[in-house]
Write an enzyme that holds these catalytic residues in place. Sequence first.
Site, PDB file in Angstrom:
ATOM      1  CG  HIS A 110      -0.278   3.383   6.054  1.00 19.62           C
ATOM      2  ND1 HIS A 110      -0.070   2.741   7.251  1.00 19.62           N
ATOM      3  CD2 HIS A 110      -0.452   2.393   5.133  1.00 19.62           C
ATOM      4  CE1 HIS A 110      -0.120   1.420   7.065  1.00 19.62           C
ATOM      5  NE2 HIS A 110      -0.359   1.191   5.791  1.00 19.62           N
ATOM      6  CB  CYS A 117      -0.953  -0.022   1.206  1.00 21.01           C
ATOM      7  SG  CYS A 117      -0.159  -0.410   2.783  1.00 21.01           S
TER       8      CYS A 117
END
Length: 347
Positions: A221, A141
């Site tokens: 994140h 990711c």
Amino acid sequence: MDRIRVGVNGYGVIGKRVADAVHAQPDMHLVGVADIVTDWRIQSAVPRLPVFAATPDAHSGMVDTGIRPEGTLDDLLAQSDVIVDTTPKHVAAGNLPRYQAAGVKVIVQGGEAHSTTGHSFVAQANYATALGRDLTRVVSCNTTSIVRVLGALENAGLLLRARGVLIRRATDPWESHLGGIMNTMVPEPVIPSHQGPDAKTVLPDLDVVTIAAKGAHTQTHNHYWTLQLTRRASRDEVLDALRAAPRIAFIRMSDGLVALNSTVELMRDLGRPRGDMWEVAVWEDLVTVDGDEAYLTYQVCNEAIVIPETIDAIRALTGTITDPADSIRLTDTTLGMRQDFLTPERS
């Protein structure tokens, strides 16, 4: 044209999203999903999807819990053109000989090493190099986001070097009851952290260094980047480069999107399945340019960002669509991706 027959091995955070995305593609057919679990995770799939048992023990366990599997993993492979392995980290490497013996194309995820497949994939950067290959690895990711954002600036001739700090979620939301980080932050033990070198498996000439830490949160994140540009540039030039790239969308603090949780809530309000955000969410009003330096921050949904890349990788390996832009456009249309999460459009 016959639809691409796709099997998914592993029905967890990524696997269930890949399965739904495959099902949404007009040129793909989801053969089914395989797993070793027999609990709520696979039981929730039974009413909607063909379920296969990944191991003999799993087959027995499924039958004991009232699930009637369609067959074994070997049966799934026999019916598939491509297998997407979304099993936990390092499991896919052990499955590879089985896949190769079955003669299927294979896509693994970023938890595996680059050497497992010899090719790492992000659609906008290197789709063409995956055409017709037997194997590829969709990068993680964070690495996907790095390639999208820095690749956009590199394509515009603006990026000289990049230095980034990543604040990573501690664990996936559904596993937060198992432990995790509370009231602290844990730096990765080496600099550079692994994301920068991983991005160079896709963009070898990228001058990038990353530093990372795990934070005490479970949703998404957050990246902070200091960018050395190739020349003095305006803020509009940097924004235009980002707008020209697929799968980057803008959010703004001026709209009240002031933290990670607010963007997560926005995805739910937009009706996104599972609240997913497939795009990189760049804070537009924080993009700052000072001469030949630029600064920006963005948000990455770790559960969803690699899903469109996986769909494009399926087409690349099978060679059914040879133009990257055509595959990206089709994937983005079927998923409902956006360049700006709020309307009206800004000038």
